[in-house]
Design a protein around this motif. Structure first.
Motif, PDB file in Angstrom:
ATOM      1  N   ARG A   1      -4.905  15.793  -4.598  1.00  0.00           N
ATOM      2  CA  ARG A   1      -5.687  14.568  -4.499  1.00  0.00           C
ATOM      3  C   ARG A   1      -5.545  13.806  -5.814  1.00  0.00           C
ATOM      4  NH1 ARG A   1      -5.613  16.561  -0.129  1.00  0.00           N
ATOM      5  NH2 ARG A   1      -7.368  16.876   1.316  1.00  0.00           N
ATOM      6  N   VAL A   2      -5.608  12.476  -5.722  1.00  0.00           N
ATOM      7  CA  VAL A   2      -5.428  11.619  -6.895  1.00  0.00           C
ATOM      8  C   VAL A   2      -6.589  10.641  -6.950  1.00  0.00           C
ATOM      9  CG1 VAL A   2      -3.934   9.979  -8.089  1.00  0.00           C
ATOM     10  CG2 VAL A   2      -2.919  11.826  -6.738  1.00  0.00           C
ATOM     11  N   TRP A   3      -7.237  10.560  -8.101  1.00  0.00           N
ATOM     12  CA  TRP A   3      -8.349   9.641  -8.320  1.00  0.00           C
ATOM     13  C   TRP A   3      -7.975   8.728  -9.485  1.00  0.00           C
ATOM     14  CZ3 TRP A   3     -13.840  11.391 -10.326  1.00  0.00           C
ATOM     15  CH2 TRP A   3     -14.674  10.280 -10.380  1.00  0.00           C
ATOM     16  N   ILE A   4      -7.953   7.433  -9.242  1.00  0.00           N
ATOM     17  CA  ILE A   4      -7.582   6.440 -10.249  1.00  0.00           C
ATOM     18  C   ILE A   4      -8.795   5.561 -10.532  1.00  0.00           C
ATOM     19  CG2 ILE A   4      -5.975   4.586 -10.854  1.00  0.00           C
ATOM     20  CD1 ILE A   4      -4.132   5.691  -8.617  1.00  0.00           C
ATOM     21  N   THR A   5      -9.138   5.404 -11.798  1.00  0.00           N
ATOM     22  CA  THR A   5     -10.192   4.469 -12.168  1.00  0.00           C
ATOM     23  C   THR A   5      -9.567   3.323 -12.958  1.00  0.00           C
ATOM     24  OG1 THR A   5     -10.754   5.463 -14.318  1.00  0.00           O
ATOM     25  CG2 THR A   5     -11.795   6.404 -12.357  1.00  0.00           C
ATOM     26  N   SER A   6     -10.123   2.135 -12.779  1.00  0.00           N
ATOM     27  CA  SER A   6      -9.513   0.969 -13.408  1.00  0.00           C
ATOM     28  C   SER A   6     -10.494  -0.186 -13.417  1.00  0.00           C
ATOM     29  CB  SER A   6      -8.240   0.564 -12.655  1.00  0.00           C
ATOM     30  OG  SER A   6      -7.722  -0.657 -13.144  1.00  0.00           O
ATOM     31  N   HIS A   7     -10.375  -1.042 -14.416  1.00  0.00           N
ATOM     32  CA  HIS A   7     -11.010  -2.339 -14.328  1.00  0.00           C
ATOM     33  C   HIS A   7     -10.342  -3.123 -13.197  1.00  0.00           C
ATOM     34  CE1 HIS A   7     -12.715  -2.490 -18.713  1.00  0.00           C
ATOM     35  NE2 HIS A   7     -13.298  -1.582 -17.951  1.00  0.00           N
ATOM     36  N   VAL A   8     -11.062  -4.057 -12.645  1.00  0.00           N
ATOM     37  CA  VAL A   8     -10.529  -4.819 -11.512  1.00  0.00           C
ATOM     38  C   VAL A   8      -9.223  -5.501 -11.893  1.00  0.00           C
ATOM     39  CG1 VAL A   8     -11.030  -6.656  -9.860  1.00  0.00           C
ATOM     40  CG2 VAL A   8     -12.867  -5.156 -10.659  1.00  0.00           C
ATOM     41  N   THR A   9      -9.097  -5.918 -13.141  1.00  0.00           N
ATOM     42  CA  THR A   9      -7.919  -6.657 -13.581  1.00  0.00           C
ATOM     43  C   THR A   9      -6.640  -5.856 -13.407  1.00  0.00           C
ATOM     44  OG1 THR A   9      -9.324  -7.730 -15.217  1.00  0.00           O
ATOM     45  CG2 THR A   9      -6.962  -7.970 -15.504  1.00  0.00           C
ATOM     46  N   ALA A  10      -6.691  -4.542 -13.626  1.00  0.00           N
ATOM     47  CA  ALA A  10      -5.484  -3.719 -13.582  1.00  0.00           C
ATOM     48  C   ALA A  10      -5.297  -2.991 -12.262  1.00  0.00           C
ATOM     49  CB  ALA A  10      -5.513  -2.697 -14.718  1.00  0.00           C
ATOM     50  N   ALA A  11      -6.256  -3.090 -11.353  1.00  0.00           N
ATOM     51  CA  ALA A  11      -6.165  -2.333 -10.101  1.00  0.00           C
ATOM     52  C   ALA A  11      -4.967  -2.763  -9.260  1.00  0.00           C
ATOM     53  CB  ALA A  11      -7.448  -2.495  -9.295  1.00  0.00           C
ATOM     54  N   HIS A  12      -4.493  -3.990  -9.447  1.00  0.00           N
ATOM     55  CA  HIS A  12      -3.376  -4.496  -8.642  1.00  0.00           C
ATOM     56  C   HIS A  12      -2.035  -3.868  -9.043  1.00  0.00           C
ATOM     57  CE1 HIS A  12      -5.985  -7.594  -6.922  1.00  0.00           C
ATOM     58  NE2 HIS A  12      -6.480  -7.735  -8.126  1.00  0.00           N
ATOM     59  N   ARG A  13      -2.019  -3.055 -10.066  1.00  0.00           N
ATOM     60  CA  ARG A  13      -0.774  -2.395 -10.446  1.00  0.00           C
ATOM     61  C   ARG A  13      -0.376  -1.342  -9.414  1.00  0.00           C
ATOM     62  NH1 ARG A  13      -0.834  -0.512 -16.569  1.00  0.00           N
ATOM     63  NH2 ARG A  13       1.370  -0.208 -16.020  1.00  0.00           N
ATOM     64  N   ILE A  14      -1.317  -0.880  -8.637  1.00  0.00           N
ATOM     65  CA  ILE A  14      -1.029   0.108  -7.591  1.00  0.00           C
ATOM     66  C   ILE A  14      -0.960  -0.628  -6.260  1.00  0.00           C
ATOM     67  CG2 ILE A  14      -1.714   2.278  -6.544  1.00  0.00           C
ATOM     68  CD1 ILE A  14      -1.203   2.485  -9.526  1.00  0.00           C
ATOM     69  N   PRO A  15       0.152  -0.532  -5.514  1.00  0.00           N
ATOM     70  CA  PRO A  15       0.215  -1.186  -4.197  1.00  0.00           C
ATOM     71  C   PRO A  15      -0.918  -0.715  -3.300  1.00  0.00           C
ATOM     72  CG  PRO A  15       2.388  -0.417  -4.888  1.00  0.00           C
ATOM     73  CD  PRO A  15       1.410   0.143  -5.873  1.00  0.00           C
ATOM     74  N   PRO A  16      -1.617  -1.623  -2.655  1.00  0.00           N
ATOM     75  CA  PRO A  16      -2.796  -1.217  -1.868  1.00  0.00           C
ATOM     76  C   PRO A  16      -2.468  -0.275  -0.715  1.00  0.00           C
ATOM     77  CG  PRO A  16      -2.230  -3.535  -1.493  1.00  0.00           C
ATOM     78  CD  PRO A  16      -1.405  -3.073  -2.643  1.00  0.00           C
ATOM     79  N   GLU A  17      -1.240  -0.316  -0.201  1.00  0.00           N
ATOM     80  CA  GLU A  17      -0.901   0.567   0.912  1.00  0.00           C
ATOM     81  C   GLU A  17      -0.826   2.035   0.480  1.00  0.00           C
ATOM     82  OE1 GLU A  17       2.962  -1.255  -0.709  1.00  0.00           O
ATOM     83  OE2 GLU A  17       0.946  -1.937  -0.141  1.00  0.00           O
ATOM     84  N   LEU A  18      -0.789   2.297  -0.827  1.00  0.00           N
ATOM     85  CA  LEU A  18      -0.752   3.672  -1.322  1.00  0.00           C
ATOM     86  C   LEU A  18      -2.143   4.236  -1.579  1.00  0.00           C
ATOM     87  CD1 LEU A  18       2.203   3.425  -3.893  1.00  0.00           C
ATOM     88  CD2 LEU A  18       2.276   4.129  -1.490  1.00  0.00           C
ATOM     89  N   ILE A  19      -3.175   3.414  -1.409  1.00  0.00           N
ATOM     90  CA  ILE A  19      -4.541   3.838  -1.668  1.00  0.00           C
ATOM     91  C   ILE A  19      -5.249   4.077  -0.336  1.00  0.00           C
ATOM     92  CG2 ILE A  19      -6.702   3.279  -2.812  1.00  0.00           C
ATOM     93  CD1 ILE A  19      -4.359   3.640  -4.715  1.00  0.00           C
ATOM     94  N   ASP A  20      -5.840   5.245  -0.192  1.00  0.00           N
ATOM     95  CA  ASP A  20      -6.559   5.575   1.037  1.00  0.00           C
ATOM     96  C   ASP A  20      -7.982   5.047   1.039  1.00  0.00           C
ATOM     97  OD1 ASP A  20      -4.407   7.063   2.172  1.00  0.00           O
ATOM     98  OD2 ASP A  20      -4.898   8.722   0.832  1.00  0.00           O
ATOM     99  N   ARG A  21      -8.572   4.878  -0.145  1.00  0.00           N
ATOM    100  CA  ARG A  21      -9.952   4.402  -0.196  1.00  0.00           C
ATOM    101  C   ARG A  21     -10.184   3.651  -1.514  1.00  0.00           C
ATOM    102  NH1 ARG A  21     -14.600   8.589   1.025  1.00  0.00           N
ATOM    103  NH2 ARG A  21     -14.106   7.942   3.169  1.00  0.00           N
ATOM    104  N   PHE A  22     -10.782   2.460  -1.407  1.00  0.00           N
ATOM    105  CA  PHE A  22     -11.191   1.677  -2.558  1.00  0.00           C
ATOM    106  C   PHE A  22     -12.713   1.783  -2.685  1.00  0.00           C
ATOM    107  CE2 PHE A  22      -7.166  -0.222  -1.401  1.00  0.00           C
ATOM    108  CZ  PHE A  22      -6.575  -0.510  -2.613  1.00  0.00           C
ATOM    109  N   VAL A  23     -13.186   2.170  -3.848  1.00  0.00           N
ATOM    110  CA  VAL A  23     -14.626   2.230  -4.091  1.00  0.00           C
ATOM    111  C   VAL A  23     -14.934   1.469  -5.375  1.00  0.00           C
ATOM    112  CG1 VAL A  23     -14.979   4.417  -2.891  1.00  0.00           C
ATOM    113  CG2 VAL A  23     -14.441   4.425  -5.323  1.00  0.00           C
ATOM    114  N   GLU A  24     -16.173   1.003  -5.476  1.00  0.00           N
ATOM    115  CA  GLU A  24     -16.612   0.255  -6.654  1.00  0.00           C
ATOM    116  C   GLU A  24     -17.939   0.801  -7.158  1.00  0.00           C
ATOM    117  OE1 GLU A  24     -16.854  -3.883  -5.877  1.00  0.00           O
ATOM    118  OE2 GLU A  24     -14.692  -4.190  -5.847  1.00  0.00           O
ATOM    119  N   LEU A  25     -18.092   0.786  -8.473  1.00  0.00           N
ATOM    120  CA  LEU A  25     -19.386   1.075  -9.083  1.00  0.00           C
ATOM    121  C   LEU A  25     -20.167  -0.227  -9.208  1.00  0.00           C
ATOM    122  CD1 LEU A  25     -18.885   3.679 -11.956  1.00  0.00           C
ATOM    123  CD2 LEU A  25     -19.625   4.041  -9.625  1.00  0.00           C
TER     124      LEU A  25
END
Length: 806
Positions: A487-511
């Motif tokens: 399993r892979v967990w990535i944390t990021s400010h919103v500004t840098a989240a676009h570096r990962i193609p969205p189709e590779l992410i199974d779930r987007f969560v926000e604090l």
């Protein structure tokens, strides 16, 4: 036969079925009159032993599917085991003693047989009779060649002890907040398995070695008061059980391995380490995580300022991302209702599928605005896993701070080598590629990652033992071609989240930060004096503006830090709290945190440079123009209008966040401050500094003569009179907070926060503050809107609080 034989096995098996685990208390052997003859000679000195076992006529029973290329040599007379494989074979024989012969044969796995030299295998083949050589030699040679060819590929550096998988039905779904706990725990990590292996290895030691091991335990701080109890324990089962009872499973296993090494039996210690390889690694990782993540620095890292994370942590609201922007739009003057519903989720459950989701959640992206507590949430997740409070399904957890990923070894590395460079405990863990090894990799603070993360052009890596550039390893890990079962967990400010193609992410969560209930929990939890915590919370609630902005955990820390020290004075708290000083300090703290992130922590990197001071002034100038335009967002063009670039903003990203990006065109990106009140403070700060530092009245520039611009010590009433008039003329109060911050900056207690940053250290005090108070009182006596009158009253609060430097 040694004590590792049938008798000790029957004892362990009976205990495993008839007695409770060690956590329920110490276990004592029922055979107190056992003789010590069995300990006379260590098993490593025994010659090769033949055990007569039934073997079917089929030659394929020698190597079956279940042995996974681990070979055993079969004679007509029985099974021959070399001395170094004695421990594994005897353990398997004990476990399978009551099984059918054919089942036993399929369960035999030895590590040493894989290492036998070709000459040994040739001699074994020569001992077979002529009929078996004619019928079976071709098949056996082919299987041996395949085993040799795949030995390097399939050796996962652990001795697998045969066992039956539990046939119990899966447990019911756990309650929310405990994460993944749907599966049966891997057998090699369970108490029965580890206890069995510890007892088996301790049984091979001479009584004198056992005595030496117990004495070495007495030097451990946990065993000092228990030594009198273990001194009389001669039964290996009782000793192992007491060790687990006192210091836990992982620590007991570690101490047993070290104790066996200390008595000079390195091969037996290595065997125990390999049969419990995952338990040993898990224990080592937990120790490393405990040293690194158990403490929390609030604000900036300062020696002696750390706190236990469990003492101050309050879980912020976590949601599965919808279409709502990440900024909290609540404001004291006007409120914007939310119409978008979002799915809340506990931070520990981010990998837990929702009831309608069938596919496992492999990759999670967690985003949030600056100061919302992303890194702290990661730390708490790791600590909870370490303490076995949640997500027990994860056998191993590897945090990979994005800021440090470029600090590894240069050149191409395999993923295992890369992991070993960051975690010495995880050196060469080949079993991590096994499907039954559920591990978690946490890439924290993606915005600090200096690698390109080129998902389109990077080489696709599918093996953890193939060398490649680190950038390719990271992209393959995120894609899932490398370690697909992890399993892979990535944390990021919103500004840098676009570096990962969205189709590779199974779930987007926000604090989202703290709710009102969480705020109260935080202020009362962080201090040992509950009464003081309630005072701080109630005093904070007297200011609506503070109550709103305290949804950011970092801001809550600042308020608590100042109020807790303020209440040491019995006279403190008579007046409602001012807010200007908190925002002044927020700017300084967040800028310093940006320097730590992007420049480093050395003294030179922490100094404010001229370009940093200019950046704050220009951002304030842009904020003032945004207020005049009636908007709370800005673009790259707005930055260019004040001589700033996107790169200036990106390297000082603790005050703003990106809220919208339609495409890769940078000119279409939309940004906001972390809260609208931060924007209003920045605008007020710019107006005040322009007047006090440069002698410019930007509110009424047309009335400024050429010589007035050179006078930096003009009475402040010249600035505040038009500012108050313009705010009172506002129909919707959009200048109310701006005016409150502007007036709050004039007092010594708040202006001092600007000295050394935007004003010189010895800047003269402002003149004419009494005239400002008179003018406000005069306007309050006029017939003005009740909301405007209330705002003027709060302006007087800012003046009163700032006089004393509170």
């Amino acid at each position: 036969m040694s004590n590792f034989g049938d008798d000790s096995d029957s004892e362990v098996d009976r205990i495993m079925t008839d007695r409770p685990p060690s956590s329920y208390g110490s276990m004592h052997s029922d055979h107190e009159d056992e003789e010590d003859d069995e300990f006379e000679e260590p098993p490593l000195k025994l010659p090769a032993t033949r055990v007569r076992l039934h073997r079917s006529d089929s030659p394929e029973t020698a190597i079956t599917e279940r042995t996974n290329t681990n070979q055993s040599s079969v004679y007509n007379d029985g099974l021959v085991l070399k001395p170094q494989s004695l421990y594994a074979a005897e353990s398997l024989a004990r476990y399978s003693i009551n099984r059918e012969p054919s089942e036993l044969q399929s369960e035999i796995r030895t590590e040493a047989a894989m290492d036998e030299e070709p000459n040994d295998r040739d001699s074994e083949m020569n001992e077979r009779d002529t009929r078996e050589q004619q019928n079976d030699s071709a098949a056996m040679e082919e299987q041996e060649e395949q085993a040799e060819a795949t030995k390097e590929e399939d050796d996962f550096d652990e001795i697998v002890v045969g066992f039956e998988e539990p046939k119990d039905p899966p447990p019911p779904p756990p309650p929310e907040g405990v994460g993944l706990q749907f599966q049966h725990t891997l057998r090699s990590l369970t108490l029965p398995h580890v206890l069995r292996q510890m007892v088996g290895c301790l049984s091979q030691l001479h009584p004198g070695d056992i005595t030496y091991l117990k004495r070495s335990l007495s030097t451990n701080c946990r065993f000092k008061k228990y030594y009198s109890r273990i001194a009389d324990l001669n039964d290996p089962l009782d000793l192992a059980d007491k060790m687990i009872e006192v210091c836990g499973l992982g620590e007991a296993l570690y101490m047993t391995i070290r104790g066996i090494q200390n008595v000079g039996n390195d091969e037996l210690a290595e065997y125990l380490r390999k049969t419990c390889r995952r338990a040993v690694l898990q224990h080592d990782l937990k120790l490393a995580h405990d040293r690194r993540y158990y403490y929390l620095y609030e604000g900036r890292c300062r020696p002696g300022r750390q706190r236990y994370i469990s003492d101050v942590y309050v879980e912020p609201v976590t949601v599965i991302r919808g279409s709502r922007e990440p900024i909290n739009l609540e404001n004291e003057v006007y409120k914007i209702p939310y119409t978008i519903e979002e799915t809340q989720i506990r931070a520990a459950d981010i990998f837990r599928p929702l009831p309608h989701e069938q596919k496992p959640i492999r990759t999670v992206m967690m985003t949030g605005i600056p100061a919302c507590g992303l890194t702290v949430a990661v730390n708490k997740f790791i600590i909870d896993w370490m303490e076995e409070k949640n997500n027990k399904d994860f056998q191993l957890v590897f945090p990979l701070p994005a800021k440090e990923l470029h600090l590894g070894k240069d050149g191409n590395l395999s993923f295992l080598e890369m992991l070993g460079s960051f975690f010495a405990e995880a050196d060469d863990i080949k079993f991590i590629e096994k499907p039954d090894c559920l591990s978690l990799f946490i890439i924290d603070a993606l915005e600090l990652c200096k690698h390109n993360l080129d998902f389109k052009n990077n080489e696709v890596i599918s093996s953890a033992r193939v060398k490649a550039p680190l950038d390719a390893l990271l992209t393959s890990l995120i894609k899932g071609t490398l370690l697909p079962n992890a399993r892979v967990w990535i944390t990021s400010h919103v500004t840098a989240a676009h570096r990962i193609p969205p189709e590779l992410i199974d779930r987007f969560v926000e604090l989202r930060g703290f709710t009102d209930e969480k705020k109260q929990e935080y202020f009362t939890k962080r201090t040992t004096n509950a009464e003081l915590g309630r005072k701080v919370y109630n005093h904070m609630k007297r200011s609506k503006a503070l109550e709103i902005i305290c949804h950011l955990p970092l801001f809550s820390w600042m308020v608590a830090f100042i109020f807790e020290r303020g209440f040491q004075d019995p006279e403190y708290g008579k007046h409602p709290p001012g807010i200007t000083t908190f925002y002044a300090q927020l700017i300084v703290v967040q800028m310093n945190r940006s320097f730590e992130k992007y420049r480093g922590c050395n003294v030179e990197a922490q100094k404010w440079r001229d370009e940093d001071k200019s950046f704050i002034e220009m951002m304030g100038k842009m904020s003032y123009q945004m207020i005049l335009d009636g908007r709370d967002w800005f673009t790259v063009e707005d930055l260019a209008s004040v001589d700033l670039t996107y790169e200036d903003l990106r390297s000082r990203d603790e005050l703003t966040t990106e809220v919208r990006r339609k495409n890769d065109d940078i000119h279409t990106w939309i940004f906001k401050f972390v809260h609208i009140t931060v924007q209003e403070y920045m605008a007020a700060m710019y107006v005040y500094v322009a007047f006090r530092k440069h002698g410019k009245n930007v509110i009424e520039p047309s009335k400024m003569s050429w010589f007035q611009g050179q006078n930096k010590d003009r009475p402040v009433i010249e600035l505040y009179r038009p500012a108050i008039d313009r705010a009172l003329a506002s129909p919707n109060g959009h200048l109310d907070m701006f005016l409150r911050f502007l007036i709050g900056l004039v007092t010594p207690g708040t202006e001092d926060n600007l000295h050394g940053y935007l004003l010189s250290h010895y800047h003269p005090k402002a003149k004419g503050t009494e005239d400002v108070v008179k003018y406000i009182n005069k306007k309050m006596s006029d017939n003005i809107h009740p909301d405007r009158r209330r705002n003027l009253e709060l302006c007087l609060v800012e003046l009163e609080e700032g006089k004393q430097g509170r």
